[in-house]
Motif scaffolding. Structure first.
Motif, PDB file in Angstrom:
ATOM      1  N   ILE A  50       0.743  -1.087  -0.004  1.00  0.00           N
ATOM      2  CA  ILE A  50      -0.019   0.056  -0.108  1.00  0.00           C
ATOM      3  C   ILE A  50       0.836   1.022  -0.107  1.00  0.00           C
ATOM      4  O   ILE A  50       1.587   1.515   0.988  1.00  0.00           O
ATOM      5  CB  ILE A  50      -0.978  -0.057   1.407  1.00  0.00           C
ATOM      6  CG1 ILE A  50      -1.830  -1.366   1.315  1.00  0.00           C
ATOM      7  CG2 ILE A  50      -1.918   1.152   1.279  1.00  0.00           C
ATOM      8  CD1 ILE A  50      -2.599  -1.340   2.521  1.00  0.00           C
ATOM      9  N   PHE A  83      -9.976  -5.739   5.074  1.00  0.00           N
ATOM     10  CA  PHE A  83      -9.534  -5.459   3.752  1.00  0.00           C
ATOM     11  C   PHE A  83      -9.641  -6.569   2.736  1.00  0.00           C
ATOM     12  O   PHE A  83     -10.328  -6.334   1.781  1.00  0.00           O
ATOM     13  CB  PHE A  83      -8.056  -5.004   3.722  1.00  0.00           C
ATOM     14  CG  PHE A  83      -7.373  -4.582   2.454  1.00  0.00           C
ATOM     15  CD1 PHE A  83      -7.594  -3.304   1.873  1.00  0.00           C
ATOM     16  CD2 PHE A  83      -6.686  -5.556   1.762  1.00  0.00           C
ATOM     17  CE1 PHE A  83      -7.399  -3.105   0.777  1.00  0.00           C
ATOM     18  CE2 PHE A  83      -6.107  -4.995   0.660  1.00  0.00           C
ATOM     19  CZ  PHE A  83      -6.489  -3.787   0.041  1.00  0.00           C
ATOM     20  N   LEU A 115      -2.173   0.504  -4.859  1.00  0.00           N
ATOM     21  CA  LEU A 115      -2.014  -0.974  -4.238  1.00  0.00           C
ATOM     22  C   LEU A 115      -1.612  -1.930  -5.130  1.00  0.00           C
ATOM     23  O   LEU A 115      -2.208  -1.867  -6.159  1.00  0.00           O
ATOM     24  CB  LEU A 115      -3.539  -1.058  -3.561  1.00  0.00           C
ATOM     25  CG  LEU A 115      -4.008  -0.433  -2.291  1.00  0.00           C
ATOM     26  CD1 LEU A 115      -4.236   1.086  -2.535  1.00  0.00           C
ATOM     27  CD2 LEU A 115      -5.199  -1.099  -1.629  1.00  0.00           C
ATOM     28  N   ILE A 156     -12.998   1.369  -0.393  1.00  0.00           N
ATOM     29  CA  ILE A 156     -11.824   0.950  -0.149  1.00  0.00           C
ATOM     30  C   ILE A 156     -10.707   1.879   0.268  1.00  0.00           C
ATOM     31  O   ILE A 156      -9.751   1.465   1.150  1.00  0.00           O
ATOM     32  CB  ILE A 156     -11.074  -0.103  -1.365  1.00  0.00           C
ATOM     33  CG1 ILE A 156     -11.855  -1.256  -1.517  1.00  0.00           C
ATOM     34  CG2 ILE A 156      -9.715  -0.267  -1.216  1.00  0.00           C
ATOM     35  CD1 ILE A 156     -11.542  -1.993  -2.946  1.00  0.00           C
ATOM     36  N   ARG A 157     -10.818   3.209  -0.226  1.00  0.00           N
ATOM     37  CA  ARG A 157      -9.885   4.088   0.187  1.00  0.00           C
ATOM     38  C   ARG A 157      -9.369   4.529   1.620  1.00  0.00           C
ATOM     39  O   ARG A 157      -8.527   4.314   2.103  1.00  0.00           O
ATOM     40  CB  ARG A 157     -10.170   5.506  -0.400  1.00  0.00           C
ATOM     41  CG  ARG A 157      -9.058   6.385  -0.206  1.00  0.00           C
ATOM     42  CD  ARG A 157      -9.608   7.896  -0.798  1.00  0.00           C
ATOM     43  NE  ARG A 157      -8.660   9.119  -0.539  1.00  0.00           N
ATOM     44  CZ  ARG A 157      -7.578   9.360  -1.062  1.00  0.00           C
ATOM     45  NH1 ARG A 157      -7.635   8.831  -2.559  1.00  0.00           N
ATOM     46  NH2 ARG A 157      -6.755  10.363  -0.738  1.00  0.00           N
ATOM     47  N   ALA A 160      -8.045   1.417   2.961  1.00  0.00           N
ATOM     48  CA  ALA A 160      -6.492   1.079   2.751  1.00  0.00           C
ATOM     49  C   ALA A 160      -5.779   2.177   3.407  1.00  0.00           C
ATOM     50  O   ALA A 160      -4.501   2.080   3.719  1.00  0.00           O
ATOM     51  CB  ALA A 160      -6.582   1.481   1.269  1.00  0.00           C
ATOM     52  N   TRP A 167      -2.520  -0.766  11.277  1.00  0.00           N
ATOM     53  CA  TRP A 167      -2.218  -2.052  10.530  1.00  0.00           C
ATOM     54  C   TRP A 167      -1.269  -3.090  11.316  1.00  0.00           C
ATOM     55  O   TRP A 167      -1.322  -4.231  10.979  1.00  0.00           O
ATOM     56  CB  TRP A 167      -1.415  -1.739   9.198  1.00  0.00           C
ATOM     57  CG  TRP A 167      -2.234  -1.486   8.021  1.00  0.00           C
ATOM     58  CD1 TRP A 167      -2.330   0.082   7.590  1.00  0.00           C
ATOM     59  CD2 TRP A 167      -3.108  -2.092   7.244  1.00  0.00           C
ATOM     60  NE1 TRP A 167      -3.083  -0.011   6.411  1.00  0.00           N
ATOM     61  CE2 TRP A 167      -3.762  -0.995   6.250  1.00  0.00           C
ATOM     62  CE3 TRP A 167      -3.613  -3.484   7.238  1.00  0.00           C
ATOM     63  CZ2 TRP A 167      -4.632  -1.421   5.428  1.00  0.00           C
ATOM     64  CZ3 TRP A 167      -4.613  -3.597   6.236  1.00  0.00           C
ATOM     65  CH2 TRP A 167      -4.950  -2.728   5.210  1.00  0.00           C
TER      66      TRP A 167
END
Length: 301
Positions: A50, A83, A115, A156-157, A160, A167
């Motif tokens: 990412i 995700f 990505l 998704i933005r 991500a 994370w």
């Protein structure tokens, strides 16, 4: 030509015109819809990269997701699962522009987040993410090698674009109290040695209620990180040192301390320094003082 005939002809012409307009409108309003992740088997994904505010790379190693850049350490299983589940839902996407020159209007400039997803077979899926749609439910995207701008039906933005801290795995110990055979807490000159013998818990060789011993140990082992320290830290105040021995003979130790602005906990098993709740030192101190006052001092007098 009679008046009625003229009216009839006019009506026919009007109907033909209306039909033509409807066909033209229908043709122009038809939107091509595709499923950009239809061929992606998320169960086979073993690498995720990412490039958002910070480049983050993750890899599946022996079934567990690990962050490999910009730091090394376990990735959050829940975050990665969310995700991949979003991709596995096979969201649809509408083609909203065909010309690459229109990309900037959708936030898909050259520096837009990128990505890259790779499967065990080597299949790679790469795309860029643009702005969130006005209804906040989706986002714009562009697949690598395809000039078309897609309006994805899911956002998704935002997922991500989580920070590196989000994370990372917040679990510090990953054990249960039932796994613990012995635990040591050193506070100043006082040592509390917890030992599990058969069905009994003893502290400094004094039998204490199982619930009391387990609650104190779990106050430490159940702690989750709120942040991470990847550089050297200056210890301004030491609260306690600890050591944990598991029933399988595994042992790890560390220190609970304060820097100038945060409370930190180390764990020798991961060689990592975690930022923890500022209330943890007070909680452990109160529990250990209560244990000493209620059982150790009382039973020895």
């Amino acid at each position: 030509m009679s008046k009625s005939t003229k009216i009839l002809i006019g009506a026919v012409v009007l109907l033909i015109a209306i039909y033509g307009i409807q066909r033209l409108t229908s043709s122009n309003s038809t939107t091509l819809t595709i499923n950009p992740f239809a061929k992606l088997d998320t169960a086979q994904v073993d690498k995720i990269s990412i490039d958002f505010d910070k480049d983050i790379s993750m890899k599946r190693i022996s079934g567990a997701w690990m962050i490999t850049s910009p730091v090394d350490g376990p990735a959050s299983p829940n975050q990665v699962s969310m995700f991949l589940a979003r991709l596995a839902s096979n969201p649809s996407a509408a083609v909203v522009a065909d010309n690459l020159s229109d990309s900037s209007a959708y936030g898909l400039m050259s520096n837009a987040p990128r990505l890259d997803i790779t499967t065990q077979s080597g299949r790679q899926l790469a795309f860029r993410l643009g702005n969130i749609t006005p209804d906040f439910n989706g986002c714009y995207m562009q697949m690598t090698g395809d000039n078309r701008v897609l309006e994805l039906s899911t956002n998704i933005r935002s997922l991500a674009g989580q920070s590196l801290t989000d994370w990372r795995d917040k679990v510090i110990f990953g054990i249960q109290v039932s796994d613990v055979a012995a635990a040591d807490f050193s506070v100043g000159d006082t040592l509390y040695h917890f030992f599990h013998s058969d069905t009994l818990w003893k502290v400094n060789n004094v039998t204490v209620p199982t619930s009391t011993a387990q609650e104190i140990i779990e106050s430490l082992t159940g702690t989750r990180a709120v942040g991470f320290v990847d550089t050297s830290t200056h210890l301004s105040k030491r609260f306690l040192d600890y050591g944990i021995t598991l029933k399988n003979k595994e042992h790890f130790a560390g220190t609970l301390f304060k820097t100038s602005d945060q409370v930190c906990l180390t764990n020798s098993a991961t060689d990592q320094t975690f930022v923890v709740s500022s209330m943890l030192p007070q909680t452990l101190d109160q529990e250990l003082r209560s244990l000493h006052r209620t059982y150790l001092t009382k039973l020895r007098s």
